[in-house]
Design a protein around this motif. Structure first.
Motif, PDB file in Angstrom:
ATOM      1  N   THR A  16      75.039 -25.650  52.432  1.00 35.84           N
ATOM      2  CA  THR A  16      75.854 -25.482  51.192  1.00 35.84           C
ATOM      3  C   THR A  16      75.549 -24.131  50.455  1.00 35.84           C
ATOM      4  N   VAL A  17      74.114 -24.143  50.228  1.00 33.27           N
ATOM      5  CA  VAL A  17      73.544 -22.926  49.248  1.00 33.27           C
ATOM      6  C   VAL A  17      73.791 -21.604  50.420  1.00 33.27           C
ATOM      7  N   LYS A  18      73.722 -21.962  51.602  1.00 29.29           N
ATOM      8  CA  LYS A  18      73.799 -20.508  52.548  1.00 29.29           C
ATOM      9  C   LYS A  18      75.180 -20.106  52.063  1.00 29.29           C
ATOM     10  N   THR A  19      76.139 -20.943  52.275  1.00 24.51           N
ATOM     11  CA  THR A  19      77.455 -20.408  52.198  1.00 24.51           C
ATOM     12  C   THR A  19      77.875 -19.959  50.953  1.00 24.51           C
ATOM     13  N   ILE A  20      77.355 -20.500  49.749  1.00 23.91           N
ATOM     14  CA  ILE A  20      77.443 -20.237  48.393  1.00 23.91           C
ATOM     15  C   ILE A  20      76.727 -18.716  48.259  1.00 23.91           C
ATOM     16  N   ARG A  21      75.696 -18.431  48.867  1.00 25.24           N
ATOM     17  CA  ARG A  21      75.157 -17.019  48.667  1.00 25.24           C
ATOM     18  C   ARG A  21      76.105 -15.876  49.319  1.00 25.24           C
ATOM     19  N   ARG A  22      76.394 -16.385  50.684  1.00 28.10           N
ATOM     20  CA  ARG A  22      77.209 -15.281  51.538  1.00 28.10           C
ATOM     21  C   ARG A  22      78.312 -15.229  50.730  1.00 28.10           C
ATOM     22  N   TYR A  23      79.044 -16.256  50.021  1.00 26.58           N
ATOM     23  CA  TYR A  23      80.382 -16.042  49.419  1.00 26.58           C
ATOM     24  C   TYR A  23      80.205 -15.056  48.343  1.00 26.58           C
ATOM     25  N   LEU A  24      79.433 -15.370  47.415  1.00 26.18           N
ATOM     26  CA  LEU A  24      79.232 -14.532  46.065  1.00 26.18           C
ATOM     27  C   LEU A  24      78.629 -13.055  46.583  1.00 26.18           C
ATOM     28  N   GLU A  25      77.693 -13.016  47.414  1.00 21.97           N
ATOM     29  CA  GLU A  25      77.224 -11.713  47.385  1.00 21.97           C
ATOM     30  C   GLU A  25      78.401 -10.851  48.389  1.00 21.97           C
ATOM     31  N   ASP A  26      79.404 -11.393  49.124  1.00 22.39           N
ATOM     32  CA  ASP A  26      80.252 -10.501  49.538  1.00 22.39           C
ATOM     33  C   ASP A  26      81.167 -10.314  48.460  1.00 22.39           C
ATOM     34  N   ARG A  27      81.072 -10.718  47.548  1.00 21.71           N
ATOM     35  CA  ARG A  27      82.075 -10.463  46.193  1.00 21.71           C
ATOM     36  C   ARG A  27      81.207  -9.435  45.196  1.00 21.71           C
ATOM     37  N   ASP A  28      79.910  -9.127  45.714  1.00 25.09           N
ATOM     38  CA  ASP A  28      79.274  -8.132  44.866  1.00 25.09           C
ATOM     39  C   ASP A  28      78.393  -8.790  43.635  1.00 25.09           C
ATOM     40  N   PHE A  29      78.143 -10.135  43.586  1.00 22.97           N
ATOM     41  CA  PHE A  29      77.395 -10.796  42.840  1.00 22.97           C
ATOM     42  C   PHE A  29      75.860 -10.366  43.061  1.00 22.97           C
ATOM     43  N   MET A  30      75.131 -10.113  41.998  1.00 24.25           N
ATOM     44  CA  MET A  30      73.837 -10.023  42.147  1.00 24.25           C
ATOM     45  C   MET A  30      72.825 -11.109  41.893  1.00 24.25           C
ATOM     46  N   ASP A  31      72.082 -11.517  42.615  1.00 25.86           N
ATOM     47  CA  ASP A  31      70.988 -12.544  42.544  1.00 25.86           C
ATOM     48  C   ASP A  31      69.977 -12.142  41.686  1.00 25.86           C
ATOM     49  N   VAL A  32      69.755 -12.854  40.574  1.00 29.43           N
ATOM     50  CA  VAL A  32      68.587 -12.263  39.686  1.00 29.43           C
ATOM     51  C   VAL A  32      67.993 -13.869  39.099  1.00 29.43           C
ATOM     52  N   GLU A  33      66.593 -13.611  39.328  1.00 31.47           N
ATOM     53  CA  GLU A  33      65.714 -14.535  38.971  1.00 31.47           C
ATOM     54  C   GLU A  33      65.438 -14.683  37.584  1.00 31.47           C
ATOM     55  N   THR A  34      65.707 -15.616  36.694  1.00 41.68           N
ATOM     56  CA  THR A  34      65.542 -15.297  35.393  1.00 41.68           C
ATOM     57  C   THR A  34      64.142 -16.276  34.943  1.00 41.68           C
ATOM     58  N   PRO A  35      63.453 -16.151  33.791  1.00 43.85           N
ATOM     59  CA  PRO A  35      62.297 -16.758  33.368  1.00 43.85           C
ATOM     60  C   PRO A  35      62.444 -18.402  33.309  1.00 43.85           C
ATOM     61  N   ILE A  36      61.382 -18.961  33.552  1.00 43.25           N
ATOM     62  CA  ILE A  36      61.247 -20.477  33.379  1.00 43.25           C
ATOM     63  C   ILE A  36      60.588 -20.950  32.196  1.00 43.25           C
ATOM     64  N   LEU A  37      59.323 -20.130  31.827  1.00 40.59           N
ATOM     65  CA  LEU A  37      58.762 -20.311  30.614  1.00 40.59           C
ATOM     66  C   LEU A  37      59.363 -19.308  29.424  1.00 40.59           C
ATOM     67  N   THR A  38      59.978 -19.954  28.472  1.00 40.79           N
ATOM     68  CA  THR A  38      60.618 -19.229  27.410  1.00 40.79           C
ATOM     69  C   THR A  38      60.780 -19.704  26.171  1.00 40.79           C
ATOM     70  N   LYS A  39      61.801 -19.413  25.414  1.00 44.55           N
ATOM     71  CA  LYS A  39      61.823 -19.905  24.089  1.00 44.55           C
ATOM     72  C   LYS A  39      63.100 -21.022  24.191  1.00 44.55           C
ATOM     73  N   SER A  40      63.000 -22.062  23.141  1.00 47.84           N
ATOM     74  CA  SER A  40      64.075 -23.032  23.280  1.00 47.84           C
ATOM     75  C   SER A  40      65.511 -22.415  22.542  1.00 47.84           C
ATOM     76  N   THR A  41      66.321 -22.726  23.362  1.00 47.04           N
ATOM     77  CA  THR A  41      67.705 -22.101  23.145  1.00 47.04           C
ATOM     78  C   THR A  41      68.684 -23.247  22.607  1.00 47.04           C
ATOM     79  N   PRO A  42      69.900 -23.205  22.196  1.00 45.32           N
ATOM     80  CA  PRO A  42      70.787 -24.226  21.515  1.00 45.32           C
ATOM     81  C   PRO A  42      71.314 -24.695  22.708  1.00 45.32           C
ATOM     82  N   GLU A  43      70.964 -25.746  23.565  1.00 44.88           N
ATOM     83  CA  GLU A  43      71.861 -26.556  24.339  1.00 44.88           C
ATOM     84  C   GLU A  43      72.028 -27.835  23.911  1.00 44.88           C
TER      85      GLU A  43
END
Length: 366
Positions: A16-43
């Motif tokens: 499933t993840v392999k298919t998702i990555r292929r689909y999105l990257e074929d449409r010029d989406f960039m994979d960006v890893e964002t921080p885990i240790l961060t400030k609290s945000t309104p969720e």
């Protein structure tokens, strides 16, 4: 892990993840890893907190989603982003919730809601075709939030089976039954379900349905059973005229062998009760087939809801969602009925994806 079932679970997730990555990257989406240790945000949930060794007495929050970071990416010009992101929410366990989970996080700039819906629908279709070998040719059906609540009593309806909720308030408001009439007079609703073949339900099963209705906040549950010969079994015939009973049966499109169940209360209780009774009956009657997959897109969610505690309108989902009618919103008009530019993807009664057009104007956000 050596058991075939567990191995297949891991393999399914990998494919499933392999298919998702292929689909999105074929449409010029960039994979960006964002921080885990961060400030609290309104969720919407409670944060997990991590004490900082360097800054004594201060804490990091683990992200409930990459919300803030992906908005920064949009401002920075990375206008098609995705991430298979680990998220953390300090919530009690439920069937579809756990403290840490993985989501496919996506953000786009300079797009309309329709363009986003097309992208995500295409993603789901690609996953089902490549991983499940199920080919969806038709467009996913769409339904507004209001239609979903009126017909199914849920904002994530399971459309694998019919059994829609029917509004009988127009009959109840003038009927001889005071309980129904009083509810409508006070601004409530009288709605019902037609259980096809429900006349076969036993007395103990009817009692079980009544208990479930009460557990959901209703005062009780009235019912009309239609025998095969057309005769009726109900206590309502003591309170309703023959013509009123006939009008109800005609409106419900009930036939011999069917059973009609009623809920009369405030609208939110009616929706919740009949929505949950519908799902319970779907399971009990074998109507929710495991190998049947029915997608649905739900749109036009309410923008705001009234907070009794704060005595003001607050965001129903989160405070970054664009109003559907910007000029009226800025003028403070129709706030109680204003819709948001938000949407959910639902599969078999489960929310698989959710999103919205974000507020990108400072005056609207303020």
């Amino acid at each position: 892990l050596r058991r075939p079932k567990l191995y297949e679970n891991l393999k399914l997730r990998h494919e499933t993840v392999k298919t998702i990555r292929r689909y999105l990257e074929d449409r010029d989406f960039m994979d960006v890893e964002t921080p885990i240790l961060t400030k609290s945000t309104p969720e919407g949930a409670r944060d997990y907190l991590v004490p900082s060794r360097i800054h004594e007495g201060k804490f990091y929050a683990l992200p409930q989603s990459p919300q803030i970071f992906k908005q920064l990416l949009m401002v920075a010009g990375i206008d098609r982003y995705y991430q298979v992101a680990k998220c953390f929410r300090d919530e009690d366990l439920r069937a579809d919730r756990q403290p840490e989970f993985t989501q496919v996080d996506i953000e786009l700039s300079f797009v309309s809601q329709e363009e986003v819906l097309q992208e995500i629908e295409g993603l789901f279709k690609k996953v089902f075709k490549d991983v499940m070998n199920i080919d969806y040719r038709e467009d996913f059906p769409r339904m507004t939030y209001q239609e979903a609540m009126d017909l199914y009593g849920s904002d994530k309806p399971d459309i694998r089976f019919d059994m829609k909720i029917v509004d009988l308030s127009h009959i109840a408001k003038d009927c001889a039954f005071k309980v129904f009439r009083n509810v409508v007079d006070k601004g409530g609703a009288v709605r019902a379900l037609n259980i096809k073949g429900g006349n076969s339900l036993s007395r103990s099963e009817i009692d079980e349905l009544t208990k479930l209705a009460i557990d959901n906040g209703a005062q009780g549950m009235a019912w009309i059973a239609i025998d095969e010969d057309g005769s009726l079994r109900t206590i309502l015939d003591k309170f309703l005229t023959e013509r009123e009973v006939e009008e109800i049966i005609e409106t419900m499109k009930a036939k011999p062998g069917d059973m009609i169940i009623f809920c009369a209360d405030q609208l939110d209780i009616v929706c919740k009760t009949l929505g949950n009774l519908r799902l319970f009956l779907g399971d009990r009657l074998g109507l929710r087939k495991q190998d049947d997959y029915k997608f649905l897109i739900v749109t036009d969610f309410p923008l705001l809801e009234w907070s009794e505690e704060d005595e003001r309108y607050v965001a129903m989902h989160h405070p970054f969602t664009m109003p559907a009618e910007i000029d009226k919103f800025l003028a403070g008009q129709n706030l109680e009925s204003m819709n948001a530019m938000s949407y959910d993807f639902v599969l078999n009664g489960i929310e698989l994806g959710s999103g919205s057009i974000r507020i990108h104007r400072e005056d609207i956000q303020k």
